[in-house]
Write an enzyme that holds these catalytic residues in place. Structure first.
Site, PDB file in Angstrom:
ATOM      1  N   THR A  41       0.845  -1.413  -0.050  1.00 17.26           N
ATOM      2  CA  THR A  41       0.049  -0.124  -0.052  1.00 17.26           C
ATOM      3  C   THR A  41       1.014   1.168  -0.044  1.00 17.26           C
ATOM      4  O   THR A  41       0.571   2.454  -0.724  1.00 17.26           O
ATOM      5  CB  THR A  41      -0.943  -0.143   1.123  1.00 17.26           C
ATOM      6  OG1 THR A  41      -1.764  -0.869   1.187  1.00 17.26           O
ATOM      7  CG2 THR A  41      -1.629   1.315   1.386  1.00 17.26           C
ATOM      8  N   GLY A 183      -8.204  12.873   9.815  1.00 18.37           N
ATOM      9  CA  GLY A 183      -7.009  12.182  10.245  1.00 18.37           C
ATOM     10  C   GLY A 183      -5.822  12.464   9.033  1.00 18.37           C
ATOM     11  O   GLY A 183      -6.139  13.546   8.113  1.00 18.37           O
ATOM     12  N   GLY A 186      -6.837  11.963   5.175  1.00 16.98           N
ATOM     13  CA  GLY A 186      -7.854  12.775   4.605  1.00 16.98           C
ATOM     14  C   GLY A 186      -7.392  14.419   4.384  1.00 16.98           C
ATOM     15  O   GLY A 186      -7.607  15.085   3.327  1.00 16.98           O
ATOM     16  N   MET A 319      -0.233   2.467  12.565  1.00 18.51           N
ATOM     17  CA  MET A 319      -0.134   1.759  11.232  1.00 18.51           C
ATOM     18  C   MET A 319       0.834   3.010  10.546  1.00 18.51           C
ATOM     19  O   MET A 319       0.028   3.832   9.704  1.00 18.51           O
ATOM     20  CB  MET A 319      -1.372   1.762  10.459  1.00 18.51           C
ATOM     21  CG  MET A 319      -2.445   0.674  11.145  1.00 18.51           C
ATOM     22  SD  MET A 319      -4.013   0.424  10.256  1.00 18.51           S
ATOM     23  CE  MET A 319      -4.579  -1.100  10.899  1.00 18.51           C
ATOM     24  N   HIS A 445      23.335  28.265  11.719  1.00 15.09           N
ATOM     25  CA  HIS A 445      22.414  29.453  11.625  1.00 15.09           C
ATOM     26  C   HIS A 445      22.553  30.089  10.091  1.00 15.09           C
ATOM     27  O   HIS A 445      23.653  30.229   9.813  1.00 15.09           O
ATOM     28  CB  HIS A 445      22.801  30.681  12.539  1.00 15.09           C
ATOM     29  CG  HIS A 445      22.056  31.953  12.364  1.00 15.09           C
ATOM     30  ND1 HIS A 445      20.711  32.063  12.558  1.00 15.09           N
ATOM     31  CD2 HIS A 445      22.367  32.986  11.705  1.00 15.09           C
ATOM     32  CE1 HIS A 445      20.222  33.284  12.303  1.00 15.09           C
ATOM     33  NE2 HIS A 445      21.223  33.828  11.935  1.00 15.09           N
TER      34      HIS A 445
END
Length: 467
Positions: A41, A183, A186, A319, A445
């Site tokens: 996935t 979440g 989305g 997850m 910096h």
């Protein structure tokens, strides 16, 4: 029948990393993947393609700020969603090819098909043509991941009522995208299409977005995304999602019991993910699946079958792809007789919106609930020279430290490049650093990382220098 020391079922970040580590440690290793491409996935329809779309849409959105930098863009600027999606797919294909290269490099046998147990040591691989090949495994690692969740009354048609998978392949920019769930997934996909010109509305059951993260991060992200044009309906319980032609209607009940109605041309269902064990036949191997659909494991990620392990989204815990990777390495090294460990408290979480959101360790809410005395130090990016120079001044860094020992207990940040900056916090906490330790480290910096040093100074007797 081919026989292997380790067989990994699933080729996502957890699975393929586990396979590589097993091979590195001298084990004869195989990996089974049901799809024609490796990466699971995350690589195919998750982390990688969503970041590609976020990057492309970010470039487009930046055009609106070019004038602030003295750059005038004349003429029409057009978005080609087709080319954007094609570029996304090219990134996915190249990355998937890289995983295949790693399998070949490490001499890992790759089987395409659905892997299912016939016993604790026998695995059947059902291929697309229906044929079945059987292999033998001394040890098996289940890494079958997760799938998008839904609500029982919602019918996902993958055309107008969609999941994140379809949202990555739209052929047009929505006019009004209604997102159910505030979440990570989305919000990231919502910002993609917001930048491209869509109206975006987010309906969230809880009283704030990204509810699992520190409340301060949620408040700041809400403020920034509202400024960008995103609309939020928090504390709203979705009652119905219906489609009539090209119109999707979402009805939700607010905290007062009132029903609100939103009409859009697309509805993205983003209410989380569920463990995926379909077709695994876990019971035939003596592997227990919990009531939540997860594979039950012990502290060594060992299932109820002593030679079978499980990692990633299919087991308890966050997850996250990087959590799955760490678990894959742990199982491989445990099988090799080593003594690896994972500190789950130090697995960072990231939201790849802009500004980015990142966190590691405990939130203020968790520390209060546990009764831990702590001190807090924050530093805003608007007080940082590098942030002002680049025009990225939204957000802050917050460090939580133990009130007595000064040990850093949590770091929460929202702002530019926080997805990368969080690694400094993870490193510091891995070595039990105090807020003063971080405050005394020299930070180049001008950099965004100086905000971490300043937040540490703020947590150490309120000594921040630049605010």
């Amino acid at each position: 029948m081919s026989s292997f020391d380790v067989v990994v079922i699933g080729s996502g970040p957890g699975g393929y990393v586990a396979a590589i580590r097993c091979a590195q440690l001298g084990m004869k290793t195989a990996i089974i993947e049901k799809y024609s491409t490796l990466g699971g996935t995350c690589l195919n329809v998750g982390c990688i393609p969503s970041k590609a779309m976020l990057a492309s849409s970010h470039h487009y959105e930046e055009l609106s700020h070019f004038a602030d930098h003295g750059i005038e863009v004349t003429g029409d600027v057009k978005v080609s969603i087709e080319k954007m999606v094609a570029r996304k797919q090219a990134v996915v294909d190249q990355t998937a090819g890289g995983v295949k290269y790693l399998m070949d490099k490490n001499k890992i046998a790759v089987f395409e098909g659905v892997g299912s147990f016939e016993s604790a040591t026998a695995i059947a691989i059902t291929k697309k043509d229906g044929s079945v090949e059987k292999i033998e495994a001394k040890n098996t690692i289940i890494a079958t991941g997760s799938k998008p969740s839904s609500l029982p009354f919602i019918k996902i048609d993958k055309e107008r009522i969609i999941t994140s998978t379809e949202a990555l392949n739209l052929k047009e920019v929505p006019k009004h995208l209604v997102i159910i769930g505030g979440g990570v997934i989305g919000l990231e996909l919502g910002q993609v299409y917001l930048r491209l010109g869509a109206q975006v509305s987010v309906v969230e059951f809880m009283d704030r977005i990204i509810p699992g993260m520190d409340a301060g991060l949620s408040k700041e992200l809400t403020k920034v995304l509202k400024k960008q044009g995103m609309k939020f309906y928090t504390s709203h319980k979705v009652q119905a999602v219906d489609r009539n032609g090209d119109v999707v209607t979402v009805k939700a009940e607010n905290a007062k019991g009132e029903i609100i109605t939103l009409e859009g041309d697309y509805a993205l269902i983003s209410v989380g993910r569920r463990p995926y064990t379909d077709g695994l036949n876990a019971d035939k191997a003596g592997v227990k699946i919990t009531e939540r659909g997860q594979v039950e494991v012990n502290d060594h990620l060992q299932t109820t079958a002593s030679n079978i392990y499980a990692i990633g989204d299919v087991v308890r815990g966050a997850m996250l792809a990087h959590k799955a990777e760490e678990e894959g390495v742990v199982v491989a090294e445990y099988l090799a007789g080593q003594k690896p460990h994972i500190d789950y408290n130090l697995i960072p979480g990231v939201v790849y919106t802009w500004p980015e959101v990142a966190a590691v360790g405990k939130t203020e809410e968790q520390l209060k609930e546990a009764g831990v005395a702590y001190k807090s130090g924050s530093f805003p990016f608007k007080a940082l020279g590098r942030a002002r120079a680049g025009g990225d001044t939204d957000g802050f860094v917050k460090i939580l430290a133990d009130a007595k020992t000064d040990e850093v207990l949590g770091v929460h940040m929202i702002g530019p490049r926080c997805a990368d900056l969080i690694a400094e916090a993870v490193t510091a906490m891995e070595f039990k650093a105090s807020a003063e330790d971080i405050s005394r480290m020299s930070h180049a910096h001008p950099t965004f990382a100086e905000a971490i040093k300043e937040a540490a100074l703020a947590a150490t007797d309120n000594r921040a220098l630049h605010v």
